[in-house]
Design an enzyme around this catalytic site. Structure first.
Site, PDB file in Angstrom:
ATOM      1  N   HIS A   1     -61.233 -28.554 -17.926  1.00  0.00           N
ATOM      2  CA  HIS A   1     -62.365 -28.963 -18.187  1.00  0.00           C
ATOM      3  C   HIS A   1     -63.544 -28.553 -17.274  1.00  0.00           C
ATOM      4  O   HIS A   1     -63.101 -28.156 -16.248  1.00  0.00           O
ATOM      5  CB  HIS A   1     -62.594 -30.144 -18.543  1.00  0.00           C
ATOM      6  CG  HIS A   1     -62.109 -31.410 -17.327  1.00  0.00           C
ATOM      7  ND1 HIS A   1     -62.870 -31.375 -16.378  1.00  0.00           N
ATOM      8  CD2 HIS A   1     -61.067 -31.788 -17.151  1.00  0.00           C
ATOM      9  CE1 HIS A   1     -62.414 -32.245 -15.494  1.00  0.00           C
ATOM     10  NE2 HIS A   1     -60.940 -32.612 -16.340  1.00  0.00           N
TER      11      HIS A   1
ATOM     12  N   CYS B   1     -55.870 -33.122 -13.612  1.00  0.00           N
ATOM     13  CA  CYS B   1     -56.574 -32.119 -14.455  1.00  0.00           C
ATOM     14  C   CYS B   1     -56.903 -31.003 -13.470  1.00  0.00           C
ATOM     15  O   CYS B   1     -57.051 -30.940 -12.399  1.00  0.00           O
ATOM     16  CB  CYS B   1     -57.719 -32.839 -15.269  1.00  0.00           C
ATOM     17  SG  CYS B   1     -57.324 -33.796 -16.667  1.00  0.00           S
TER      18      CYS B   1
END
Length: 253
Positions: A212, A228
């Protein structure tokens, strides 16, 4: 990592954008009061091959379920191990990465623990799509490399997990394209089939790893997340325009 809330699904030509809350890689924040931003019509779609190029060689195949449920078998024609809903909880179409074929059956990678889990589905239960893009993530160099037909075309600076919450290594794929509703995650977020090796849950979600954007640009190039993979908002927007679900993602040193 993902925590679900009420979602608004926007179905496009090649991707599905979902408004939801993405947590686990930055401090949690309340959902935005305004609707999530939609894809800008002014954002150019990057082109990595010349207009006269013929169709590039495939690097893989994705399988998207055609019915409301997809039955997973232990082996071709064997016992049923589970039934997966289509679409997924987020509203994204259930898309898996094909890893092998046998007489009308497909072995597919599954987005679940433990990482690397596979199962078999009937070929008639899915629609197949050719994949030409792939991603390679280095957790030591904190980079993400985009390849087309096995040829590296661009490398992006990235942030990955810390020593205590590392980004898991292995072969994965993109499961969904999300449009976060809270601050911290940039304009787009892909879900990966990877799950944290150290966090069994986070923020109400199962510890699923995401790719992201970020509001913390200074973290790019660092080991800074709960697992992440972060890119700049410009870079994640570029990838959101071209990468279909099922795109292979390899994470290594």
């Amino acid at each position: 990592m993902i925590r679900r809330t009420t979602a608004r699904a926007l179905v496009g030509a090649s991707t599905l954008l979902v408004a939801l809350l993405f947590t686990g890689c930055v401090a949690a924040s309340p959902p935005a009061a305004t609707p999530a931003a939609s894809r800008s019509a002014a954002t150019p779609v990057p082109k990595f091959r010349s207009p006269e190029s013929t169709a590039p060689p495939a690097v893989g195949t994705s399988a998207t379920a055609v019915a409301e449920q997809l039955v997973i078998h232990a082996e071709p024609g064997g016992d049923v191990t589970q039934t997966l809903p289509n679409p997924q909880e987020s509203g994204a179409p259930l898309t898996l990465l094909v890893v092998a074929r046998r007489d009308g059956w497909l072995q597919v990678a599954l987005a679940q623990r433990p990482n690397g889990t596979t199962g078999w589905v009937a070929a008639e239960a899915v629609t197949l799509h050719t994949l030409v893009y792939s991603l390679d993530v280095s957790t030591e160099q904190n980079t993400l490399t985009l390849s087309e037909s096995g040829r590296a075309v661009k490398t992006y600076a990235a942030a990955t997990g810390t020593g205590g919450t590392p980004t898991p290594h292995g072969a994965f794929y993109l499961t969904e394209l999300l449009e976060p509703t809270n601050e911290g995650y940039g304009p787009y977020a892909f879900g990966l089939s990877a799950f944290s090796d150290v966090l069994s849950s986070f923020g109400g979600g199962p510890g699923q790893i995401g790719l992201h954007g970020t509001d913390d640009e200074a973290s790019i190039g660092q080991s800074a997340s709960h697992g992440c993979i972060r890119l700049s908002n410009v870079d994640i927007t570029e990838l959101a325009q071209i990468l279909p679900l099922g795109t292979p993602v390899t994470v290594g040193p």
